[in-house]
Design a protein around this motif. Structure first.
Motif, mmCIF file in Angstrom:
data_model
loop_
_atom_site.group_PDB
_atom_site.id
_atom_site.type_symbol
_atom_site.label_atom_id
_atom_site.label_comp_id
_atom_site.label_asym_id
_atom_site.label_seq_id
_atom_site.Cartn_x
_atom_site.Cartn_y
_atom_site.Cartn_z
ATOM 1 N N ALA A 225 0.830 -1.206 0.000
ATOM 2 C CA ALA A 225 0.000 0.000 0.000
ATOM 3 C C ALA A 225 0.865 1.257 0.000
ATOM 4 C CB ALA A 225 -0.908 0.000 1.224
ATOM 5 N N VAL A 226 0.438 2.248 -0.768
ATOM 6 C CA VAL A 226 1.095 3.563 -0.756
ATOM 7 C C VAL A 226 0.025 4.622 -0.478
ATOM 8 C CG1 VAL A 226 2.840 2.844 -2.450
ATOM 9 C CG2 VAL A 226 0.786 4.036 -3.235
ATOM 10 N N LYS A 227 0.500 5.805 -0.178
ATOM 11 C CA LYS A 227 -0.427 6.898 0.073
ATOM 12 C C LYS A 227 -1.260 7.168 -1.176
ATOM 13 C CE LYS A 227 -0.274 11.398 2.246
ATOM 14 N NZ LYS A 227 0.619 12.400 2.808
ATOM 15 N N LYS A 228 -2.505 7.488 -0.975
ATOM 16 C CA LYS A 228 -3.388 7.724 -2.123
ATOM 17 C C LYS A 228 -2.784 8.753 -3.067
ATOM 18 C CE LYS A 228 -8.039 6.378 -2.213
ATOM 19 N NZ LYS A 228 -7.628 5.620 -3.373
ATOM 20 N N GLY A 229 -2.745 8.431 -4.333
ATOM 21 C CA GLY A 229 -2.244 9.372 -5.333
ATOM 22 C C GLY A 229 -0.757 9.251 -5.614
ATOM 23 N N ASN A 230 -0.057 8.425 -4.864
ATOM 24 C CA ASN A 230 1.395 8.294 -5.085
ATOM 25 C C ASN A 230 1.665 7.288 -6.214
ATOM 26 O OD1 ASN A 230 4.142 8.287 -4.958
ATOM 27 N ND2 ASN A 230 4.268 7.893 -2.754
ATOM 28 N N THR A 231 1.302 7.705 -7.418
ATOM 29 C CA THR A 231 1.387 6.793 -8.567
ATOM 30 C C THR A 231 2.835 6.454 -8.908
ATOM 31 O OG1 THR A 231 1.173 8.763 -9.906
ATOM 32 C CG2 THR A 231 -0.777 7.407 -9.701
ATOM 33 N N GLU A 232 3.721 7.407 -8.668
ATOM 34 C CA GLU A 232 5.125 7.176 -9.019
ATOM 35 C C GLU A 232 5.684 5.984 -8.234
ATOM 36 O OE1 GLU A 232 8.739 10.268 -9.532
ATOM 37 O OE2 GLU A 232 6.741 11.093 -9.144
ATOM 38 N N LEU A 233 5.388 5.969 -6.933
ATOM 39 C CA LEU A 233 5.895 4.875 -6.100
ATOM 40 C C LEU A 233 5.192 3.561 -6.437
ATOM 41 C CD1 LEU A 233 7.760 3.864 -3.907
ATOM 42 C CD2 LEU A 233 6.162 4.708 -2.178
ATOM 43 N N VAL A 234 3.889 3.624 -6.649
ATOM 44 C CA VAL A 234 3.161 2.391 -6.945
ATOM 45 C C VAL A 234 3.641 1.807 -8.277
ATOM 46 C CG1 VAL A 234 0.988 2.868 -8.204
ATOM 47 C CG2 VAL A 234 0.940 1.457 -6.176
ATOM 48 N N ASP A 235 3.952 2.653 -9.226
ATOM 49 C CA ASP A 235 4.472 2.173 -10.515
ATOM 50 C C ASP A 235 5.828 1.498 -10.332
ATOM 51 O OD1 ASP A 235 2.255 3.158 -11.723
ATOM 52 O OD2 ASP A 235 3.232 4.906 -12.642
ATOM 53 N N ALA A 236 6.667 2.114 -9.503
ATOM 54 C CA ALA A 236 7.996 1.532 -9.246
ATOM 55 C C ALA A 236 7.845 0.169 -8.577
ATOM 56 C CB ALA A 236 8.821 2.472 -8.364
ATOM 57 N N ILE A 237 6.937 0.074 -7.617
ATOM 58 C CA ILE A 237 6.720 -1.200 -6.914
ATOM 59 C C ILE A 237 6.222 -2.255 -7.900
ATOM 60 C CG2 ILE A 237 5.312 -2.385 -5.168
ATOM 61 C CD1 ILE A 237 5.388 0.327 -3.569
ATOM 62 N N ASN A 238 5.266 -1.865 -8.738
ATOM 63 C CA ASN A 238 4.738 -2.833 -9.709
ATOM 64 C C ASN A 238 5.823 -3.306 -10.669
ATOM 65 O OD1 ASN A 238 2.169 -2.957 -8.704
ATOM 66 N ND2 ASN A 238 1.379 -1.318 -10.015
ATOM 67 N N SER A 239 6.709 -2.411 -11.066
ATOM 68 C CA SER A 239 7.735 -2.881 -11.998
ATOM 69 C C SER A 239 8.744 -3.779 -11.293
ATOM 70 C CB SER A 239 8.386 -1.750 -12.800
ATOM 71 O OG SER A 239 8.921 -0.805 -11.947
ATOM 72 N N VAL A 240 9.009 -3.514 -10.011
ATOM 73 C CA VAL A 240 9.897 -4.414 -9.256
ATOM 74 C C VAL A 240 9.249 -5.802 -9.140
ATOM 75 C CG1 VAL A 240 10.854 -4.897 -6.951
ATOM 76 C CG2 VAL A 240 11.118 -2.625 -7.954
ATOM 77 N N LEU A 241 7.960 -5.827 -8.825
ATOM 78 C CA LEU A 241 7.275 -7.125 -8.687
ATOM 79 C C LEU A 241 7.336 -7.902 -10.004
ATOM 80 C CD1 LEU A 241 4.100 -6.106 -6.599
ATOM 81 C CD2 LEU A 241 6.050 -7.467 -5.805
ATOM 82 N N GLU A 242 7.114 -7.170 -11.080
ATOM 83 C CA GLU A 242 7.127 -7.837 -12.378
ATOM 84 C C GLU A 242 8.526 -8.359 -12.719
ATOM 85 O OE1 GLU A 242 4.727 -6.136 -15.256
ATOM 86 O OE2 GLU A 242 5.629 -7.274 -16.909
ATOM 87 N N GLU A 243 9.520 -7.507 -12.474
ATOM 88 C CA GLU A 243 10.905 -7.925 -12.739
ATOM 89 C C GLU A 243 11.272 -9.160 -11.912
ATOM 90 O OE1 GLU A 243 12.246 -3.348 -13.463
ATOM 91 O OE2 GLU A 243 13.293 -4.435 -11.870
ATOM 92 N N MET A 244 10.848 -9.143 -10.649
ATOM 93 C CA MET A 244 11.180 -10.274 -9.777
ATOM 94 C C MET A 244 10.505 -11.556 -10.252
ATOM 95 S SD MET A 244 11.139 -8.589 -5.982
ATOM 96 C CE MET A 244 11.821 -10.018 -5.139
ATOM 97 N N LYS A 245 9.296 -11.415 -10.767
ATOM 98 C CA LYS A 245 8.595 -12.610 -11.271
ATOM 99 C C LYS A 245 9.268 -13.119 -12.542
ATOM 100 C CE LYS A 245 4.288 -12.284 -8.860
ATOM 101 N NZ LYS A 245 2.995 -11.658 -8.758
ATOM 102 N N ASN A 246 9.626 -12.198 -13.438
ATOM 103 C CA ASN A 246 10.241 -12.604 -14.702
ATOM 104 C C ASN A 246 11.631 -13.201 -14.520
ATOM 105 O OD1 ASN A 246 7.998 -11.739 -16.048
ATOM 106 N ND2 ASN A 246 8.842 -9.714 -16.553
ATOM 107 N N SER A 247 12.361 -12.679 -13.551
ATOM 108 C CA SER A 247 13.750 -13.135 -13.387
ATOM 109 C C SER A 247 13.863 -14.413 -12.567
ATOM 110 C CB SER A 247 14.564 -12.041 -12.694
ATOM 111 O OG SER A 247 14.095 -11.914 -11.365
ATOM 112 N N GLY A 248 12.761 -14.842 -11.975
ATOM 113 C CA GLY A 248 12.825 -16.046 -11.137
ATOM 114 C C GLY A 248 13.138 -15.730 -9.684
ATOM 115 N N GLU A 249 13.430 -14.455 -9.388
ATOM 116 C CA GLU A 249 13.752 -14.076 -8.000
ATOM 117 C C GLU A 249 12.567 -14.290 -7.070
ATOM 118 O OE1 GLU A 249 16.311 -10.223 -7.396
ATOM 119 O OE2 GLU A 249 15.340 -10.182 -9.356
#
Ligand code: GLN
Length: 261
Positions: A225-249
């Motif tokens: 969870a991030v503060k409402k409206g903090n799209t920049e952080l939520v986008d960064a988190i989503n890309s980390v999650l995706e990278e971690m899933k793709n890389s096998g981490e």
């Protein structure tokens, strides 16, 4: 001449053209936040959690470790920031986020409609459920219908708490930590405990006096969870999650933390 220069600088500072040594966190899209700069050193990003939730977050000595912490470290790394962890009560996490005391919540927090009114969630990263725990010798509580009019231990402010409150005639006893609820179950002070599946398995693996019933009360998904409206952080988190899933981490982490299965 010097005086004039001073005056110009002062005016510039006033209108915000010149910083006052405090660099603002650029991962936050709105308002005040917890991230801070340490005199030109790496900026700090603050994770809020409740380290009573193994294997997602737990204490080992002074350190907070776990599945969520590893994801949070990756997020901080991606942003080039230093991770700081604030360990607090679970029901204090959303207020702390709203007050800007923490930057995000990584606490095995389930996405709910109610919470969505107050925070923004990342994509889900783990599927979970609420389960019922009883003592091994209990053969009267076999499923949710047997929880009516019973004394049920829960962790304060969790989805398990909400679920238990909906059971007819149940007396819900709220604990700050799941572990404390289990202790009272063992001492006969509560009849059952409703808890998230993974911590439940974790506690059961270390305690041969309790068992988990083979029914799931809910289907839930954990997200950050991030503060409402903090799209920049939520986008960064989503890309980390995706990278971690793709890389096998991500799978590596599952192996590391959920070996009991
Ligand atoms: N998943 C549950 C919730 O979101 C419990 C989380 C926790 O206790 N850390 O309410």
């Amino acid at each position: 001449m010097k005086k004039l220069l001073c005056l110009i600088i002062s005016i510039m500072m006033l209108i915000g053209l010149v910083g006052c040594g405090q660099s603002k966190d650029n991962t936050q899209a709105n308002g005040e936040n917890a991230a801070q700069s340490d005199g030109g050193e790496k900026k700090v990003i603050v994770m809020g959690t409740n380290a009573e939730f193994p294997p997602f977050e737990y204490r080992e000595g002074d350190e907070v470790l776990g599945f969520d912490v590893e994801i949070a470290k990756k997020v901080a790394e991606k942003l080039g920031m230093e991770l700081q962890i604030e360990d607090m009560m679970f029901d204090g996490l959303i207020p702390a986020l709203q007050a800007g005391k923490i930057d995000f919540i990584a606490a095995g927090m389930s996405v709910t409609e109610e919470r969505k009114q107050n925070v923004d969630f990342s994509n889900g990263y783990y599927e979970a459920s609420q389960v019922i725990i009883v003592t091994k010798d209990n053969d009267t509580i076999k499923g949710p219908e047997d929880l009516k009019n019973k004394k049920i231990g829960v962790q304060l402010g969790t989805t398990g708490d909400t679920e238990a409150q909906n059971i007819e005639g149940a007396e819900v006893v709220q604990f700050n930590a799941g572990f404390a609820a289990i202790m009272d179950l063992q001492n006969g002070k509560v009849d059952a405990v409703v808890l998230d599946s993974e911590p439940a398995k974790n506690f059961a693996a270390q305690n041969d006096q309790i068992k988990i019933l083979d029914v799931e009360l809910t289907q839930e998904e954990y997200a950050i969870a991030v503060k409402k409206g903090n799209t920049e952080l939520v986008d960064a988190i989503n890309s980390v999650l995706e990278e971690m899933k793709n890389s096998g981490e991500y799978d590596e982490l599952v192996k590391k933390y959920f070996t009991a299965e």
